[in-house]
Design an enzyme around this catalytic site. Structure first.
Site, short mmCIF file in Angstrom:
data_model
loop_
_atom_site.label_atom_id
_atom_site.label_comp_id
_atom_site.label_asym_id
_atom_site.label_seq_id
_atom_site.Cartn_x
_atom_site.Cartn_y
_atom_site.Cartn_z
N GLY A 1 0.83 -1.20 0.00
CA GLY A 1 0.00 0.00 0.00
C GLY A 1 0.85 1.24 0.00
O GLY A 1 2.06 1.19 0.22
N HIS A 2 0.23 2.39 -0.24
CA HIS A 2 0.95 3.65 -0.11
C HIS A 2 1.08 4.02 1.36
O HIS A 2 2.16 4.32 1.84
CB HIS A 2 0.21 4.76 -0.88
CG HIS A 2 0.25 4.59 -2.36
ND1 HIS A 2 -0.35 5.46 -3.24
CD2 HIS A 2 0.83 3.64 -3.14
CE1 HIS A 2 -0.15 5.07 -4.48
NE2 HIS A 2 0.56 3.96 -4.45
#
Length: 634
Positions: free
Chosen positions: A475-476
């Site tokens: 994920g970011h």
């Protein structure tokens, strides 16, 4: 070693070609079954043969079907070049195929085909200069331009070279090594505008000739034909630059490229690493001082290249022939792909909001590519989402909006596509997120409350959000506030969270800017365990996207993290940036208590700028107590 590999290569390639021909012959014996097989897998990606939608494939020659199974994307692309199929709208076709579950997944990436494609990968061979001159600018820069304040390709490439120079902090008289100097554009630029001496090296004879011709009469510029691994004076340079070369450098630890169209026509023997692979590769070798992503500028760069190429094609087509892959519709429009269409529509939608266009009039139908959220309760009460698995969402996955009393529990979310946030409560009250596993292409959890003018118009904050016992991989950001948070947020509590992946940028993230604004008040986290992250454990960035140049300064108060442990690796412990000299303190600060960070790469291990107050109590980084120069907790 190189000679032995070449002998192996020359011996294996005929065997693979023989096998491919035999396989194709066998496939042609069962045309009905092969056609059914291909149609089945393409349909799972939303693509039909001889269908009615613009991105469907119109088959001109049924020998296309065994060709696809035999050679995957290479067969599909070459089939287009040979007139075996057509499509009215190739960008969404490419998007559906490569984001979905077509033969690209079911067959092309089967381990056996991965092996064959890797073994068949040709050694890199630059084409003649006239090809590159047909689409590049005068500087012959074969990398992404920087389009901020640029209207032409030449301006964008000049801006990119200026950006590189600014990061190098050059001073007259410095000696610079340009590894993979290409046609000498950057070497010429640095010598001319910054009075430095430059040694450029390349393995292409044509590039050496062109670069020497470009830099003739330029004092201090030398261009050599050589492999950088043979350079014996590496310690005699003040700066070393390596621009657009990394994708051509496969190492023993790099996974093989198995996309045959790419390795046949675009980057033979190439590999484009993910950013976390880069940070992991420089671990204990270099200090990472700056990271800037302007990848979206590649869209404009590719458009400019394609426009130039189309205009100059008549002058070189006799040499390369009508079957040249760059001239083919498949490759040309795959350069664009769906995200460029989405970007145009996305920008238009945002502008409608800023112009106060009524929501009912913001209509995007046929021919537009805005991707929908997957699950979106709207103005609802008592929402329960429980016990399900969600994969491959088109965009944000669980997105309750203006809801009260929401429970998301015992859910497994895996979606690595663009903008695939996991759970995004927006302008919601009383939300419980419990025992959810995340593996996402964007933020795992992102608390929102409206974007810009729309968020201020609706003006409903997100409040009383509890996150417990969740685990997060890619994920970011893991637990995130923002960036669409103009309505504000109050009282977010997170505990017993486990996060770990080289493909996870940040564990705890706050992102905002002065166009969003909003009051972020009460962000409390405890018992947080982080294995590995790609950038930093804690991030507060008020320079996200539009940055500080607007009138709605965001404010964050009461940000507390307790009992946090980093087990293995992160480039930085904290990355926090507020606004310099703003009359209203936007970032009141962070209180970090009882934390241990192991395996932090950089020294100093943090970036903290324009933050009013950081309180550190019982925090250890790489075995040493963090002696913060500002206020220290007692």
């Amino acid at each position: 070693m190189l000679k032995s590999n070449m002998f192996l290569y020359q011996g294996v390639i005929p065997l693979i070609k023989w096998y491919r021909k035999l396989e194709l012959f066998v496939l042609t014996l069962f045309p009905g079954l092969v056609e059914k097989y291909v149609k089945h897998h393409f349909a799972r990606s939303g693509v039909e043969f001889d269908g009615k939608r613009g991105w469907d494939i119109e088959v001109k020659d049924k020998s296309l079907y065994p060709r696809i199974v035999n050679h995957g994307p290479l067969g599909l692309g070459e089939g287009c070049m040979d007139g075996q199929w057509e499509s009215d709208d190739i960008p969404p076709l490419a998007y559906h195929l490569f984001e979905g579950d077509a033969v690209a997944v079911a067959n092309w990436f089967h381990p056996w085909n991965r092996f064959l494609n890797y073994m068949a990968c040709s050694y890199f061979n630059l084409q003649s200069d006239d090809l590159f001159e047909s689409f590049m600018d005068d500087s012959m820069s074969y990398t992404c331009g920087y389009w901020k304040n640029a209207t032409t390709l030449g301006e964008a490439q000049f801006n990119k070279m200026e950006l590189i120079a600014s990061k190098l902090n050059l001073k007259p008289g410095m000696r610079v090594l340009d590894m993979g100097c290409g046609w000498g554009g950057l070497a010429f630029h640095l010598a001319k505008y910054y009075s430095v001496s430059v040694l450029g090296i390349t393995i292409s004879i044509d590039q050496v000739v062109a670069a020497r011709r470009r830099c003739a009469g330029m004092a201090g510029v030398e261009v050599r034909l050589m492999d950088y691994r043979h350079l014996d004076e590496a310690g005699n340079f003040d700066r070393v630059i390596y621009v657009g070369m990394l994708e051509h450098e496969l190492t023993a630890t790099s996974p093989p490229s198995s996309e045959p169209w790419l390795i046949t026509y675009i980057f033979p023997n190439g590999y484009v690493p993910y950013h976390a692979e880069i940070t992991r590769g420089i671990e204990h070798l270099f200090v990472l001082e700056d990271w800037q992503n302007f990848g979206h500028d590649y869209i404009k760069t590719l458009q400019a290249w394609w426009t130039n190429f189309e205009g100059n094609w008549p002058t070189i087509k006799d040499k390369y022939g009508e079957r040249w892959p760059w001239k083919g519709t498949w490759y040309a429009q795959c350069w664009e792909t769906t995200p460029i269409n989405q970007t145009i529509d996305r920008d238009a939608l945002f502008q409608m909001a800023e112009d106060n266009i009524p929501v009912v009039d913001r209509v995007f139908g046929e021919g537009h590519y805005l991707r929908p959220q997957f699950i979106q309760p709207y103005r609802s009460k008592n929402v329960l989402i429980q016990g399900i698995t969600i994969t491959n969402s088109p965009m944000w996955i669980v997105h309750p909006v203006l809801c009260d009393n929401v429970v998301v529990r015992d859910v497994n979310i895996t979606s690595l596509g663009p903008n695939s946030d996991g759970v995004d409560p927006e302008s919601c009250k009383d939300v419980w997120i419990y025992n959810v596993t995340f593996n996402n292409g964007d933020d795992d959890i992102a608390i929102k409350s409206g974007r810009n003018a729309d968020g201020r118009r609706v003006n409903v904050s997100s409040e009383n959000i509890v996150i417990q016992d969740c685990s997060m991989e890619e994920g970011h950001g893991g637990v995130t506030l923002g960036s669409c948070i103009s309505g504000g947020v109050k009282n977010v509590f997170a505990e017993r969270i486990y996060l770990s992946s080289d493909m996870l940028d940040t564990a705890i993230r706050v992102k905002n800017n002065a166009l969003r604004g909003g009051l972020l008040e009460g962000f409390y986290l405890r018992d947080i365990t982080v294995g590995r992250v790609g950038r930093q454990v804690i991030e507060v960035d008020f320079f996200y996207e539009e940055g500080p140049n607007a009138g709605f300064v965001p404010v964050i108060k009461d940000f507390v993290i307790q009992n946090l442990t980093l087990l293995e690796f992160a480039p930085y412990s904290c990355y926090m940036r507020g606004y310099e000299g703003h009359p209203n303190a936007s970032f009141v600060g962070l209180r970090l208590e009882n934390a241990t960070f192991n395996g932090v790469l950089n020294d100093p291990h943090y970036v903290v700028e324009n933050v009013d107050d950081v309180v550190i109590e019982n925090v250890v980084v790489n075995g040493a107590v963090w002696e913060w120069e500002g206020k220290i907790g007692q």
